[in-house]
Enzyme design. Structure first.
Site: not given
Ligand code: NAD
Length: 513
Positions: A108, A113, A137, A149
Site C-alpha cells: 500500500h 521494507k 509496525k 521480510k
Molecule cells: P541477532 O542475530 O543479532 O541476535 C539474536 C541473539 O539471540 C543472538 O545472540 C542469538 O545467539 C540469541 N538467541 C538465539 N536463540 C536464542 C534463545 N533461544 N535464547 C536466547 N538467545 C537466543 O538478532 P537481532 O537483530 O538482535 O534480532 C533479535 C530479535 O529482534 C528478532 O526477533 C528480530 O526479528 C527482532 N528485531 C530486530 C531488529 C534489528 O534491527 N536487528 C529490528 C526489529 C526487531
C-alpha cells in the site's frame, strides 16, 4: 544445476499463483507451521504458530477498529511470496541447496521494507508473520513503507565468511531476478543472523545487476557507513526499546498497574538474547541507571542480582564464546528459566514464541517489553494482561530499527549526509545570537559554554533525535487509543496501524490492492 522458485501473489482476497521454474523445476512445498524446538519450548501444542499469533492479534484489533470488512480482508492478506532454492558451492567438491524466502505483506506504500533473517528456524510462515508485523509496525511509527521480510534457512555459525558471502550474493541475485529488491520496490535490512556485512554484499550484488541505478545504495539499509549507511542504525532498535520503555514508565496508568515509579534509574532488567537488539537495549538501560541482573543466550544465561556490567560480559562472551566463567554470575541452562526470575522489566530480544502457556505463569516481571518480534503467544499475552502486567508490543517497541532504516534510505536517495548542508550555517547563526546576548548581559561565556550552545548537530545526533521523537509520538498514540477503546497496548497499536493503512488504501481507490 537445480534451481526453482515459486512466486505466489495474493492481491486482496483474489488469490492467484504464478510459478517461475528455471532449469530442472521443483515444486517447493509451502511449509506453513514448521517452528522448531527453540520456538516451541515454551508453548503448548494447541497454541497457534507465529503467523497464527499475528493473525489472532490482528483479528482482535480489526473487530474494534471501525474499518470496513472489505478493507480488513485486504490488509490482512500477505500480498506476494517468493520461495527459492539455489545451489551454492561450499568447496571444490560440494554443492548444497539453500532455501530462501521473501514475503511482501503489503504494497500500500512503496517500497516494502523488512529485514533478512539467517536462521535454522526460517520457514515460510515465519517470514509471512514477520512481513505482516512489518506493515503494522511501519504504520505505527508513520514510516511510509509496506511490510516485507526475507529469510534464508541456515545457521550462519556453520559457514565461513566466504561461504556466507556466496550464499548472500546468490540469494540477492534471486531477489534481483524476480524484482523483489530495489530502492523503490523492496528494501531489506538486518535481522537475526545478519548485519552490516551482509547488507554490504546485498548492495554490491544489486549494483552489479543495476549499474544504471543512481539510487542503488537505497536498495538495502543497515549498511556500514562507508557503503552509505547512516550513523545510529546499528544501535537504533535497542535505543528505540529503551526510549519506549522510558516513555511507558512515565504514564500514570502504567505506574498504577505496576507500582513502579517513572524512572529508569534503579529498575532491575532481564534481557533474553544478547545480539544486536539485546546488547544495545541492555547498554542503554544500564547507561541510564538501570541494573541488568540477567542476560539469556541460546546456550546459557548469566544472572547476578548485584548487576552485570554489559560491556564486560560482552567482551567475555566475544573471547570465550559463552557466559560461563563470567565474574560471580550464576550460570543457568538455556534462556527460558532466567526470564522467570524476579525483575521490574523483562526484555525478550531473541526470537518469537519464547513466552507461551508453559512458562507464562512463572513470569514475575511487571513490564514485558517486546524487543523481539512475536515473543509472546496470544494466550500468554492475555494471561499477563489479566495479571495487571504491562506488555509493550513488538510492533511499537522494536520499531526503532525501521525508523532509522527510513532515515538511511532518505540519506541514500538524497545522496548527502544529514546535517552536511546546514551544520555550519546553524552554528554561525547561534554564534551571532550569543554575541548579542553577551553584549547585553555584560558577561562573556567561557569557550566551553559557547561551544556547548552553538554546537550544530552531527548526523548521529539528528538520527537519535528523530528516533526519540518518533518513539515518543507512537507511544502516546498507542496509549491514547488504549484508553479510548479500553483495551491493551498491543490491540491499541494494531488498531492505530489498521486505521492508518485503511485510510491510505481507501483514499487511493483500492483498485490495485
Ligand atoms: P541477532 O542475530 O543479532 O541476535 C539474536 C541473539 O539471540 C543472538 O545472540 C542469538 O545467539 C540469541 N538467541 C538465539 N536463540 C536464542 C534463545 N533461544 N535464547 C536466547 N538467545 C537466543 O538478532 P537481532 O537483530 O538482535 O534480532 C533479535 C530479535 O529482534 C528478532 O526477533 C528480530 O526479528 C527482532 N528485531 C530486530 C531488529 C534489528 O534491527 N536487528 C529490528 C526489529 C526487531
Amino acid at each position: 544445476m537445480v534451481a526453482a522458485a515459486i512466486l505466489r501473489r495474493t492481491p486482496g482476497s483474489l488469490a492467484s499463483a504464478i510459478r517461475l521454474h528455471r532449469t530442472a523445476a521443483i515444486a517447493t512445498p509451502i511449509a506453513r507451521f514448521m517452528s522448531t524446538h527453540v520456538t516451541n519450548a515454551a508453548c503448548e501444542d494447541n497454541e497457534p504458530g507465529f503467523l497464527g499469533s499475528v493473525e489472532t492479534f490482528y483479528d482482535r484489533a480489526a473487530k474494534i477498529s471501525g474499518v470496513s470488512d472489505k478493507s480488513l480482508t485486504a490488509i490482512k492478506a500477505v500480498d506476494a511470496v517468493l520461495s527459492v532454492k539455489f545451489p551454492v558451492e561450499i568447496d571444490a567438491d560440494t554443492h548444497i541447496i539453500i532455501e530462501g524466502y521473501r514475503a511482501q505483506h503489503s504494497r500500500h506504500r512503496l517500497p516494502c521494507k523488512g529485514g533478512i533473517r539467517f536462521s535454522d528456524e526460517v520457514d515460510l510462515q515465519e517470514v509471512e508473520a514477520l512481513a505482516s508485523l512489518m506493515t503494522y509496525k511501519c504504520a505505527v511509527v508513520d514510516v511510509p513503507f509496506g511490510g516485507a521480510k526475507g529469510g534464508v534457512k541456515l545457521n550462519p555459525k556453520k559457514f565461513t565468511p566466504a561461504q556466507l558471502e556466496r550464499i548472500t550474493r546468490r540469494y540477492t541475485m534471486e531477489l534481483c531476478q524476480k524484482n523483489f529488491i530495489g530502492p523503490g520496490v523492496d528494501v531489506p535490512a538486518p535481522d537475526v543472523g545478519t548485519g552490516p556485512r551482509e547488507m554490504s554484499w546485498i548492495m554490491d550484488t544489486y549494483r552489479q545487476f543495476n549499474p544504471q541505478d543512481v539510487n542503488a545504495a537505497g536498495c538495502v539499509t543497515g549498511k556500514p557507513i562507508s557503503q552509505g549507511g547512516v550513523r545510529g542504525r546499528n544501535e537504533a532498535t535497542g535505543l528505540g526499546v529503551y526510549y519506549g520503555v522510558r516513555e511507558f514508565l512515565q504514564f500514570p496508568e502504567v505506574q498504577k498497574m505496576t507500582g513502579l515509579d517513572g524512572n529508569i534509574a534503579g529498575k532491575t532488567v532481564i534481557v533474553q538474547g544478547f545480539g544486536n537488539v539485546g546488547y544495545w537495549a541492555a547498554k542503554f538501560f544500564q547507561n541510564n541507571g538501570a541494573k541488568i541482573i540477567g542476560i539469556g543466550e541460546h546456550d546459557v544465561s548469566a544472572y547476578d542480582p548485584n548487576g552485570i556490567d554489559v560491556e564486560a560480559i560482552f567482551k567475555h562472551r566475544a573471547e570465550k564464546g559463552t557466559f560461563r566463567g563470567f565474574g560471580n554470575a550464576e550460570i543457568i541452562d538455556g534462556s527460558i528459566k532466567v526470564m522467570e526470575r524476579e525483575c521490574d522489566i523483562l526484555i525478550p530480544a531473541a526470537l518469537e514464541r519464547q513466552i507461551g502457556l508453559k512458562n507464562v505463569k512463572n513470569i514475575k516481571a511487571k513490564i514485558i517489553g517486546e524487543a523481539a518480534n512475536g515473543p509472546i503467544t496470544p494466550d500468554a499475552h492475555d494471561y499477563l494482561v489479566s495479571q495487571g502486567k504491562v506488555v509493550i508490543p513488538d510492533l511499537l517497541l522494536n520499531a526503532g530499527g525501521v525508523t532509522v532504516s527510513y532515515f538511511e534510505w532518505l540519506k541514500n536517495l538524497s545522496h548527502v549526509r544529514f546535517g552536511r548542508m546546514s551544520r555550519k550555517w546553524e552554528e554561525a547563526g547561534k554564534s551571532k545570537l550569543l554575541t548579542l546576548v553577551e553584549e547585553n548581559a555584560g558577561r562573556q561565556l567561557t569557550p566551553q559554554e559557547r561551544r556547548a550552545v552553538i554546537h550544530g548537530a552531527e548526523e548521529h545526533e539528528l538520527v537519535y533525535s528523530g528516533l526519540e521523537d518518533t518513539m515518543i509520538g507512537a507511544c502516546e498514540e498507542t496509549r491514547a487509543t488504549a484508553a479510548l477503546k479500553n483495551t491493551d497496548f498491543r490491540t491499541a497499536a494494531l488498531v492505530n496501524a489498521i486505521q492508518k493503512i485503511s485510510t491510505v488504501t481507501t483514499q487511493s481507490g483500492q483498485m490495485f490492492l
